[in-house]
Each structure stands twice: as structure tokens, then as C-alpha cells.
Scaffold this active site. Sequence first.
Site, PDB file in Angstrom:
ATOM      1  N   LYS A  23       0.838  -1.213   0.000  1.00 43.92           N
ATOM      2  CA  LYS A  23       0.000   0.000   0.000  1.00 43.92           C
ATOM      3  C   LYS A  23       0.868   1.256   0.000  1.00 43.92           C
ATOM      4  O   LYS A  23       0.645   2.174  -0.800  1.00 43.92           O
ATOM      5  CB  LYS A  23      -0.914  -0.036   1.229  1.00 43.92           C
ATOM      6  CG  LYS A  23      -1.865   1.133   1.330  1.00 43.92           C
ATOM      7  CD  LYS A  23      -3.092   0.782   2.137  1.00 43.92           C
ATOM      8  CE  LYS A  23      -2.903   0.937   3.621  1.00 43.92           C
ATOM      9  NZ  LYS A  23      -2.902   2.341   4.078  1.00 43.92           N
ATOM     10  N   ARG A  28       2.947   5.930  -3.278  1.00 49.61           N
ATOM     11  CA  ARG A  28       4.096   6.757  -3.687  1.00 49.61           C
ATOM     12  C   ARG A  28       4.352   6.649  -5.182  1.00 49.61           C
ATOM     13  O   ARG A  28       4.694   7.637  -5.827  1.00 49.61           O
ATOM     14  CB  ARG A  28       5.332   6.338  -2.877  1.00 49.61           C
ATOM     15  CG  ARG A  28       5.249   6.845  -1.416  1.00 49.61           C
ATOM     16  CD  ARG A  28       6.122   6.034  -0.496  1.00 49.61           C
ATOM     17  NE  ARG A  28       6.190   6.565   0.863  1.00 49.61           N
ATOM     18  CZ  ARG A  28       5.261   6.384   1.816  1.00 49.61           C
ATOM     19  NH1 ARG A  28       4.161   5.699   1.548  1.00 49.61           N
ATOM     20  NH2 ARG A  28       5.421   6.890   3.022  1.00 49.61           N
ATOM     21  N   SER A 169       7.276   9.141  12.037  1.00 54.31           N
ATOM     22  CA  SER A 169       6.147   8.934  11.130  1.00 54.31           C
ATOM     23  C   SER A 169       6.601   9.084   9.689  1.00 54.31           C
ATOM     24  O   SER A 169       7.120  10.132   9.292  1.00 54.31           O
ATOM     25  CB  SER A 169       5.038   9.957  11.418  1.00 54.31           C
ATOM     26  OG  SER A 169       4.193  10.089  10.286  1.00 54.31           O
ATOM     27  N   ASP A 318       1.755  -1.114  12.089  1.00 52.28           N
ATOM     28  CA  ASP A 318       0.465  -1.536  11.529  1.00 52.28           C
ATOM     29  C   ASP A 318       0.134  -2.997  11.861  1.00 52.28           C
ATOM     30  O   ASP A 318      -1.005  -3.430  11.682  1.00 52.28           O
ATOM     31  CB  ASP A 318       0.469  -1.368  10.003  1.00 52.28           C
ATOM     32  CG  ASP A 318       0.469   0.104   9.601  1.00 52.28           C
ATOM     33  OD1 ASP A 318       0.086   0.942  10.422  1.00 52.28           O
ATOM     34  OD2 ASP A 318       0.861   0.400   8.453  1.00 52.28           O
ATOM     35  N   LYS A 345      -4.653   5.906  14.668  1.00 51.96           N
ATOM     36  CA  LYS A 345      -4.780   5.257  13.357  1.00 51.96           C
ATOM     37  C   LYS A 345      -6.258   5.306  12.942  1.00 51.96           C
ATOM     38  O   LYS A 345      -7.016   6.101  13.480  1.00 51.96           O
ATOM     39  CB  LYS A 345      -4.249   3.824  13.431  1.00 51.96           C
ATOM     40  CG  LYS A 345      -2.752   3.751  13.739  1.00 51.96           C
ATOM     41  CD  LYS A 345      -1.922   4.309  12.596  1.00 51.96           C
ATOM     42  CE  LYS A 345      -0.440   4.252  12.902  1.00 51.96           C
ATOM     43  NZ  LYS A 345       0.359   4.963  11.888  1.00 51.96           N
TER      44      LYS A 345
HETATM   45  C1  S3P Z   1       2.403   4.885   6.211  1.00 54.37           C
HETATM   46  C2  S3P Z   1       2.986   5.250   7.393  1.00 54.37           C
HETATM   47  C3  S3P Z   1       2.490   4.815   8.712  1.00 54.37           C
HETATM   48  C4  S3P Z   1       1.568   3.628   8.588  1.00 54.37           C
HETATM   49  C5  S3P Z   1       0.544   3.798   7.501  1.00 54.37           C
HETATM   50  C6  S3P Z   1       1.235   3.981   6.155  1.00 54.37           C
HETATM   51  C7  S3P Z   1       2.962   5.403   4.940  1.00 54.37           C
HETATM   52  O1  S3P Z   1       1.767   5.876   9.308  1.00 54.37           O
HETATM   53  O2  S3P Z   1       0.914   3.401   9.831  1.00 54.37           O
HETATM   54  O3  S3P Z   1      -0.290   2.666   7.415  1.00 54.37           O
HETATM   55  O4  S3P Z   1       2.636   4.874   3.859  1.00 54.37           O
HETATM   56  O5  S3P Z   1       3.764   6.354   5.007  1.00 54.37           O
HETATM   57  P1  S3P Z   1       2.506   7.031  10.176  1.00 54.37           P
HETATM   58  O6  S3P Z   1       3.375   7.813   9.286  1.00 54.37           O
HETATM   59  O7  S3P Z   1       1.366   7.872  10.722  1.00 54.37           O
HETATM   60  O8  S3P Z   1       3.256   6.314  11.250  1.00 54.37           O
END
Ligand code: S3P
Length: 443
Positions: A23, A28, A169, A318, A345
Site C-alpha cells: 500500500k 508513492r 512517522s 500496523d 490510526k
Molecule cells: C504509512 C505510514 C504509517 C503507517 C501507515 C502507512 C505510509 O503511518 O501506519 O499505514 O505509507 O507512510 P505514520 O506515518 O502515521 O506512522
Amino acid sequence: MTDILTIRGDQPLKGQCAVPGDKSISHRAVIFGSIAEGRTCIRNFLDGHDCRATIGIMRALGVSIDEINDTQLEIHGVGLDGLQEPDNVLDCDNSGTTMRLMAGLLAGQTFMSVLNGTGQIRGRPMGRIVDPLRTMNARIFGRQNGKYAPLTIAPSRLNAIEYPMPIASAQVKSCLLLAGLYAHGLTIVRQPGPARDHTERMLGAMGAPVTVLGNTIHSERPQTPLQPLDITIPGDISSAAFLLVAASAQPDSKLTIVNVGINSTRTGIVDALIEMGADILRKDRSLQGGEPLASLVVSGGGLRGTQFGGERIVTMIDELPVLAVAATQAQGRTVVRDAQELRVKETDRIATTVSELKKMGAQIQETADGFIVDGPTQLSGTVVDSHGDHRLAMALAVASLIAKGETTIYNAHVTADSFPGFESTLRALNVDVQETDGTKKND
Ligand code: S3P
């Protein structure tokens, strides 16, 4: 809409399968391919709701995207300065990655835009991106002085900043690195832990001046156009995690999951399960588009309680709801701490995971920053609810496979947010899963 899953317990997993594309990497590839110059080809794209929202927004910004089939896209990249003002509000649906990355991309444009989404996403914190973007001179506004979406972004000329991120994050990091592509000067982001690094890898491979020095990442305006991508997205380790836990926790299981992304910023769950005693091997390693892949071979066996906390939590954030399910089958106590991010989340995943697993008989307690599980426990089939959270829905499906008797999971359509075909993948592994139409409100 198929919204109720009924799953019989005591079903070991046997066979071989693949999981849909990652995902994070799918989002991206669409966003970065759109601002490259020329034709980007994406294979094994995740055809889930969240990534569809990203496609919809890039189209609304004037990018032409051809769908060759469900998982193959061709993007006609318009270049860094080729996006156009959208004529309507941009709909992020339920996708936090879409909203936070798009805010970074849109902050430095010469036009105005508005990002909105579901009620769930309007309740998730946006101050974490709005505050540093404002320091970069972005004119970005949201409810409660920028804490919550909808977000309105007016044109502005961005200045680079040096930003020590208070939380690890990848969404915040990626937002700022994208804004950095449009800013005057060198943007420097320091992360407190190893948040997933797909943005750095992909932008770097496209020729963007994005450099990584340990936990410090630099980005600046490219002097040459971004090169288009030709990429096959690896299978999503976060989706594979459900199958890894289901197989690890049942002695008669033997499962191979092929072509899974094993980027070390994402494999915390594999390391955690191995530490708990799981038998997981990585075979047939390869590299695709700068991302490492392997087949994961997992055999069921005895698990033991273990403690998890600190920097490694971000590499399995996750996967913690399904790790809680594994912990119910482990001998002794499992403690997860430093995971307060779970509270913001799609749902408060500490509260929802604990409340739903308790209904199945788990010995699990909520803490401020995680949970404590005592095991092993024979889970019992009952009626549970996903609370509209895809990862909780699938964690509960895994718990159902391990439990005694039958479990009914309400609000289960959300599995398609990140794992379209979750139910058919289980069926192909000889698991009996019944799908029924209908709805029930969260309790
Ligand atoms: C993600 C980053 C994470 C993750 C999310 C996908 C991403 O979140 O929990 O499912 O694709 O950059 P955070 O950046 O809030 O930790």
C-alpha cells in the site's frame, strides 16, 4: 455490500499464496510518477480503496492515468510544475497516507486546493504536518487552527527548514520531503526512529536530490526532471502479516507467501514472531525497483510471550493488532509499549483491539501506550466488530481461525482498504469463510 464474515475456528493454513501489492509503495508510485516527466509503468499496484483515492486526486490535478487492468497502471507524468488547479474538493476517502503526502505536494503549488475525506480521517491529527509546513511558509488551514481536516491550501513560496520530527512517522517525513522538492534551500528532516523509507528510496531512484544520512534526510528542488518509474510493486508485508500470524499460531500450518517486500523498515513483525519462537524462513531473495523481496515460508509451532518497545515499534506499527492475536497463543506474558501512535490510526487501535479480543476470551489489558497479553488462551468464537478498521477486521479474522467455534465479524467490507481479495486468498488456502450482505452499527 459484503459486510459480514463468518469464520469457523481451528483451521490451519496450508499451501502457497501471494498478497496484493504494498500500500505505501503503491501510493508513492502514483504520486511520484505523476510529477515525473514521461510515462510511468506500475505493475502489481494495490487496487484497494486507499490507493484509489490517490489515483482520483492525481487525476483531479490534471494527470492522465490509464488502467491497463486492475493492478497495472500507466501514468503520463506532467513534471514538477505541471499539476493543475482542481475544480473541486480533493477526496482522500479514508486514507491518511493520501492526505498527508498530498498536503506536502500541494503546499508549494501555485494554485489553491482543499483536501477532505471521511469522518474517520477528519478526526485524525493533521497538526503534525500543518505545523512544520507553516514553518516552511505554507498557507495551510484546517479546523481548530490546523489540527484537523478539511485542509485548505493556498499558493505560496516555500522555504526549506530543518525539522526534528517529534514522532517517527513516514507520512510526516514524506510530506516534508515532498514539500522540500518545491522549497527554496535544503530541507532537513531528522527522524527519531526508522520510519518506513519508501519515499527516500523511490525519489532517489528517480533522480531527485534526496539523500539519507542515518536518521537524517535531505531534500531540495531537483535541477533536472524526475525520471519516470518502471516498477513492479512488492507484495505487502503488512497484509502478509495476517497470514504469518495465522500460520505461526496453529501447529498444523505450513504456508509459503511469495514475493513479499522485506524492506527492514517494515519487517518488525517477522523479527517479532521469530523472537516469539515462530518458524519463518526468507527464501528466493531478489531486488525490484530498489526494494528487497523474498518468499516467506512459515510453519506453525509454539510461541512464547515476549516484550516489545522502543525504536523497533515503528517497524511493526500496523501489525500490532495481529501481533496481539499471536500473543493470545503464546506461553507467558507479552508486553507492547511505546505504541501510543496506535491511538490515532483508523481507530484507536489499542482500545478497539483490546475490546474485540476480550469478547473472544483473550486475557488482554489496555495500557496508555500499548497492551499486555497473558497466554496461551483458547479463544472462543463469538460476534465481533471491525469498527470500520481494515487491520482490525483482518486481525479478528485471524483470531477466528484459531478460535473454537464460529466467529461473526461485522463491518468487514473494510478488508478491501488494503487487502482486496483477503477472503478469496483464505479460501484458496482451504479456509472456510462465509460472506454475507448486511450491516450492523458499531457498538
Ligand atoms: C504509512 C505510514 C504509517 C503507517 C501507515 C502507512 C505510509 O503511518 O501506519 O499505514 O505509507 O507512510 P505514520 O506515518 O502515521 O506512522
